[in-house]
Scaffold this active site. Structure first.
Site, PDB file in Angstrom:
ATOM      1  N   GLU A   1       0.842  -1.195   0.000  1.00  0.00           N
ATOM      2  CA  GLU A   1       0.000   0.000   0.000  1.00  0.00           C
ATOM      3  C   GLU A   1       0.881   1.250   0.000  1.00  0.00           C
ATOM      4  O   GLU A   1       1.838   1.354   0.767  1.00  0.00           O
ATOM      5  CB  GLU A   1      -0.878  -0.027   1.249  1.00  0.00           C
ATOM      6  CG  GLU A   1      -1.736   1.201   1.446  1.00  0.00           C
ATOM      7  CD  GLU A   1      -2.459   1.182   2.789  1.00  0.00           C
ATOM      8  OE1 GLU A   1      -3.459   1.903   2.919  1.00  0.00           O
ATOM      9  OE2 GLU A   1      -2.009   0.439   3.706  1.00  0.00           O
TER      10      GLU A   1
ATOM     11  N   LYS B   1      -9.400   1.989  -3.350  1.00  0.00           N
ATOM     12  CA  LYS B   1      -9.900   1.498  -2.071  1.00  0.00           C
ATOM     13  C   LYS B   1     -11.279   2.078  -1.782  1.00  0.00           C
ATOM     14  O   LYS B   1     -11.474   3.296  -1.808  1.00  0.00           O
ATOM     15  CB  LYS B   1      -8.918   1.864  -0.949  1.00  0.00           C
ATOM     16  CG  LYS B   1      -9.270   1.258   0.403  1.00  0.00           C
ATOM     17  CD  LYS B   1      -8.229   1.613   1.450  1.00  0.00           C
ATOM     18  CE  LYS B   1      -8.528   0.966   2.786  1.00  0.00           C
ATOM     19  NZ  LYS B   1      -7.553   1.352   3.822  1.00  0.00           N
TER      20      LYS B   1
ATOM     21  N   CYS C   1      -5.211  -2.952   2.572  1.00  0.00           N
ATOM     22  CA  CYS C   1      -5.063  -2.830   4.019  1.00  0.00           C
ATOM     23  C   CYS C   1      -6.316  -3.255   4.764  1.00  0.00           C
ATOM     24  O   CYS C   1      -6.711  -4.412   4.745  1.00  0.00           O
ATOM     25  CB  CYS C   1      -4.646  -1.399   4.371  1.00  0.00           C
ATOM     26  SG  CYS C   1      -3.968  -1.234   6.043  1.00  0.00           S
TER      27      CYS C   1
END
Length: 498
Positions: free
Chosen positions: A265, A323, A374
């Site tokens: 990430e 995301k 994540c």
């Protein structure tokens, strides 16, 4: 108010049981404690004098569990939000108090029913409270009881009922054990209880033998990069070139035949619009070596900012996964007009990301990768999005450097194991400081890198096609089973009133 040791000892016991709760999870892996600790709490609740006291016991257990289980949030608040330790600890305590409301509600409601129905309702309400905790507002699924069984016997239920079904079986065993102990002089109860527990475990072992997915195409040769960049350096403008060069060296050192290279990430801590030449060079490298690159990088798209993964596949147009499930107070600020000034006082510029849109899969050599970034991997519903869209393997890029040398990374790896079990798909995880790993569809961790090391992990994974019942129906089978058990638990009470 006078102090009463008779009333105090159940409260102290609930606090002690809750404080020990994280030991049932990674990195300690004492899964058996989940049965013992939950069973003892159920005994305390069963013997409590009123629903209010039962709710208090649930709250104390939850407060101690989350205070000791997610203490690592204080590390971030202290190191990167400039909070002193007492204030950082108070913020963790505030979160723990919020999370403790769910077991408090579950125990308080269960206590309102008859003692016979209560043994059924305690595990049902406990797990349903976890289900709600993962959904209300943005959700917080940490320390859910089902995760303790990842890779253990009861995980056989995972592809059928998801982790909440696993949790229901775990809490059910705990409740049966507590019921048996409460009837210690009744041989018939002991026999029934032992038989019920054996049946739950036997069914789980049988369920684990069923394979809903099958190999799709040839194995993929993958390479997962772990840059080990300290957070104090990662967002330092003077260190950007060094960080980019560090990852480029790992990329170009890929063994021949590598088909996919995954970076963590925000491995490139700079917008893509600021490094067009480097991106062109990586496209040329990708085309030359027929290797797909997945790079964690913040995306600047028409004035909106995304925490994203950029996919480079030769000279083809660049693809993105943005995301979708953002971290509150980290990537976005709830009620920004009210809370924005407070958050920006500690962390200027934080919370400026936009939730992503678009597909949750990226194509790789004829296969589809189910993408998460994540925090998203901790939510089964987020992982399932990619599988519903045809993913044959899972990919996660993360950065847990925020939490230092804590238990956070191990806890998230345990959650990832459960995701692989639920979907029966391999899962590859590239993280900044660890734990970078490859997980098989059976939940076995095939390989992993040591934490806080600068390294790359090379492995072969077999993409898997097909859907498990969980992938197809989500949590509906768990909810349906819970409803059936609820009706069964309340049936004697209805008949008694009729």
């Amino acid at each position: 108010m006078s102090f009463s040791p008779i009333r105090a000892w159940p409260a102290l016991a609930a606090l002690a049981l809750g404080a020990a709760w994280p030991l049932a999870f990674a990195p300690f892996h004492q899964a058996w404690l989940a049965f013992v600790l939950l069973g003892l709490l159920f005994l305390l609740v069963q013997r409590s004098s009123a629903p209010r006291r039962a709710a208090g016991l649930g709250f104390l257990f939850g407060f101690a569990a989350f205070s000791s289980g997610v203490y690592w949030l204080a590390i971030t608040l202290h190191n990167f939000a400039a909070m002193d330790w007492p204030l950082a600890g108070a913020m963790v305590a505030l979160l723990a108090a919020y999370c403790a409301l769910y077991p408090a509600l579950a125990m308080g409601v269960a206590r309102r029913f008859s003692p016979a129905a209560r043994w059924w309702l305690l595990p049902l309400f406990w797990v349903f409270a976890e289900y709600l905790r993962a959904r209300v507002a943005t959700g917080f699924p940490w320390l859910a009881v089902g995760y303790t069984q990842a890779g253990n016997f009861l995980s056989g239920y995972a592809p059928w009922l998801g982790q909440y079904g696993v949790g229901l079986a775990t809490a059910g065993v705990a409740s049966i054990g507590a019921w048996v102990i409460s009837q210690r002089r009744n041989a018939a109860v002991w026999s029934m209880g032992a038989s019920a527990i054996l049946l739950i475990f036997a069914a789980a072992l049988f369920a684990a033998t069923v394979r809903f997915t099958h190999p799709s195409g040839k194995p993929l040769q993958v390479r997962l990069l772990q840059g080990n960049i300290p957070i104090t350096e990662k967002w330092n403008a003077s260190r950007i070139n060094d960080i980019l060069e560090r990852y480029v060296r790992l990329i170009v050192a890929s063994p021949p035949g590598t088909q996919l290279v995954v970076l963590p990430e925000t491995a490139f801590p700079i917008f893509q619009t600021e490094i067009p030449l480097l991106i062109q060079q990586l496209q040329a490298w990708s085309a030359k070596y027929h290797s797909v690159l997945m790079i964690g990088i913040p995306e600047d798209a028409h004035g909106r900012y995304y925490n994203a993964t950029m996919e480079i596949d030769g000279t083809a147009p660049i693809r993105w996964y943005r995301k979708e499930h953002l971290v509150p107070f980290g990537e976005y600020i709830p009620f920004p007009k009210i809370l924005g000034p407070i958050v920006h006082h500690f962390l200027p510029g934080l919370g400026s990301f936009t939730p992503g849109d678009g597909a949750s899969v990226l194509p790789v050599d004829g296969q589809k990768a189910g993408m998460t970034i994540c925090y998203e991997e901790s939510f089964s519903r987020d992982v399932r999005k990619g599988v519903v869209q045809g993913a044959t393997f899972l990919v996660n890029s993360s950065d847990y450097a925020w939490y230092g040398h804590s238990t956070a990374s191990a806890q998230t790896l345990q959650m990832a194991v459960m995701q692989s079990l639920q979907e029966q798909k391999p899962d590859i995880r590239a993280t900044n400081t660890g734990i970078t790993s490859v997980i098989l569809p059976t939940g076995q961790v095939l390989a992993q890198l040591p934490q806080f090391s600068y390294a790359a992990l090379n492995a072969r994974i077999q993409p898997m096609a097909g859907e498990t019942p969980y992938a197809r129906y989500g949590n509906w089978p768990y909810l349906g089973l819970s409803l059936l058990l609820l009706f069964w638990a309340l049936r004697p009470r209805r008949e008694a009133q009729s």
